[in-house]
Every structure is written in structure tokens, then in C-alpha cells.
Design an enzyme around this catalytic site. Structure first.
Site, PDB file in Angstrom:
ATOM      1  CD  GLU A  44      -3.394   0.557  -1.984  1.00 32.31           C
ATOM      2  OE1 GLU A  44      -3.088   0.923  -0.842  1.00 32.31           O
ATOM      3  OE2 GLU A  44      -4.433   0.950  -2.564  1.00 32.31           O
ATOM      4  CE  LYS A 118      -2.278   4.010   1.543  1.00 26.94           C
ATOM      5  NZ  LYS A 118      -3.347   3.107   1.043  1.00 26.94           N
ATOM      6  CB  CYS A 155      -3.786   4.236  -2.429  1.00 28.97           C
ATOM      7  SG  CYS A 155      -5.594   4.187  -2.632  1.00 28.97           S
TER       8      CYS A 155
END
Length: 280
Positions: A44, A118, A155
Site C-alpha cells: 500500500e 480503495k 488493506c
């Protein structure tokens, strides 16, 4: 297209500056290519520290456009050089005030295939991401690459089963999950959630975590990155919990069809009964 795909991932320590961080990943990619890898993914916001440990406007400086920023262009050149598909997680600026936690996907010939943003943005101690990022608004793309169909889930997304399923319905064979997670918060989930997602959705998952302690906080990123197959089994060893590491593994994509025939989870889905799942 080969049914056995040699895939790679990198868990890295922060070097202190963007240039050396990118250069280090370029060398890892070249080594992966020397080992025969055809696809690689990074952690990330790979070209920056995990600055979300603090809330400070100075960290907007890490953001750049996707795909027209310097990092993605450099990774396109690297893809052309190595002949690898590359998953490139960066801090994206779309325009003034519009920032996203993003991963660009680049094909083996250097062409830009698209981006994943994300969806789920945490806002808890040590992970102040809502300060920086808007929730993703680009859907759940699955990219048709030189090695097969590749998806990305970033994540905190991994705690939400809906996106994993969307990627499976989109035909994903391999999903990269670049992350930054530290000891003591949810480490016991690290080797539970992604294997469970691989089983439930019957594809391969590449789980990538940062490693080490960085300058903006005391989060202890514990690495232990891995590949997991559609049966929920690790492909080879899990990476170190303390050291930087390049992980290269052979993934047999034929296993996906075998498992889907045996377990038939997609056949037995009941979307007609799931209406309540999307009610606020």
C-alpha cells in the site's frame, strides 16, 4: 496463456525518500523477472511512508495523478523492461481536494489498464485515512492482463466480504491485497481473512504487508506476506515478520476451475435472497 503463473510480491521497509523507495522496488522487480515472474505487486502506497499514522496536511505532498504521474509512468517503463504485469499502489490526486488510495494496474507491455480505488477507509488511531482519502468510486474492476484476470483490494477492504465477491463475479483469478497493518491491532486476522476470502471466492490471493517501524508513528508493520490458493492453503512459506522480502511463487490457475467444480459455491449462490445486504 500459461496455466501456471509465476507471481511475485514485495514487502519492503521504508527508505526515507521516494526516489530510493522506487529504485529499491525496481530492483526487486528485476530480480523477480530474473526468477521468471510474470506479475508482481507492491505494498500500500509503496513509494511513500505510511503517513496515515498522523493527520498533517504536509502529507498531501505524496499524492500524484494516476496514470499521468511520475511513479506510474516509471512503472510503465519497468513493465516494458521486465515483461511483467505490475500492481502499483499510490496516493492519487484527481484534482484539488479529490484524493484516493489507489492501485494502478500495468500490463506486461507497459500499457496502463486502469485503477482500483480503495472503497473502505478507516479512521482509527494509527490509521487516520479519512483525513486524506475519499472512498473509492471506480467500482471493482478486474483487469484482463498478460497473465490472466487480476483484481485489487486494498488493506482495510479485506475486512469486507462484498468486494472480494464482486471481484470473483468479475472473473478474477488472482487478487492482490496491498496493505499496511501492524502488530497488536488485528494481526491474528492476517492469516485468517485472506485465506477465507480465497476459499469463499475460489481464486488466488496475494496478501502484502509493509515491514518495520517508520518515522511517523509507532506502528510495527509485521510483514508475513504470502500467496494463498483457492483451497485456502499457503503457496510456499509465509514471508518474514521482520525483514524485507521478495516472494516468488508458482500459481496453478487450473486449480480455480477444479475447486469451483468441487465446491460449487458460485452455482449455489442466492442473489435473489440477498436484497437486505445492501440496505443502509
Amino acid at each position: 496463456m500459461a496455466t501456471v503463473v509465476r507471481a511475485a510480491l514485495v514487502q519492503a521497509t521504508w527508505t526515507g525518500d521516494t526516489e530510493s523507495m522506487i529504485a529499491k522496488h525496481e530492483e526487486h522487480a528485476r530480480e523477480a523477472a530474473r526468477q521468471g515472474a510474470k506479475v508482481i505487486g507492491f505494498q500500500e502506497v509503496f513509494n511513500a511512508p505510511y503517513f496515515c499514522q498522523v493527520q498533517d496536511p504536509e502529507h498531501y505532498r505524496w499524492a500524484e495523478p494516476v496514470p499521468d504521474g511520475p511513479t506510474v509512468r516509471r512503472m510503465q517503463a519497468l513493465a516494458r523492461e521486465t515483461g511483467m504485469v505490475i500492481v502499483v499502489p499510490v496516493f492519487e490526486i484527481e484534482g484539488a481536494g479529490f484524493y484516493y488510495n489507489t492501485a494502478a494496474v500495468i500490463d506486461a507491455d507497459g500499457s496502463y489498464l486502469g485503477k482500483y480505488r480503495k472503497h473502505h477507509i478507516p479512521q482509527v488511531k494509527g490509521f487516520w485515512e479519512k483525513y486524506y482519502f475519499r472512498p473509492g468510486n471506480a467500482g471493482w474492476p478486474v483487469f484482463d492482463t498478460a497473465v490472466g484476470k487480476v483484481g485489487v483490494y486494498i488493506c482495510y477492504d479485506r475486512h469486507f466480504p462484498e468486494g472480494w465477491r464482486q471481484l470473483g463475479l468479475g472473473g478474477a483469478q488472482l487478487v492482490y491485497n496491498p496493505s499496511a497493518t501492524h502488530r497488536g491491532l488485528s494481526s491474528y486476522l492476517w492469516q485468517l481473512e485472506q485465506p477465507a476470502a480465497a476459499v469463499a471466492n475460489e481464486y488466488f490471493v496475494a496478501a502484502i504487508n509493509r515491514v518495520g517501524i517508520e518515522e511517523y508513528g509507532d506502528n510495527d508493520f509485521y510483514g508475513t506476506s504470502y500467496f494463498v490458493d483457492p483451497r485456502g492453503q499457503f503457496v510456499g512459506d509465509v514471508a518474514s515478520d521482520k525483514e524485507e522480502e521478495l516472494v516468488v511463487r508458482d500459481l496453478d490457475f487450473d486449480m480455480i476451475e477444479t475447486v469451483r467444480q468441487q465446491w460449487a459455491f458460485y452455482r449455489d449462490r442466492r442473489p435473489d435472497a440477498y436484497e437486505g445486504l445492501v440496505q443502509p
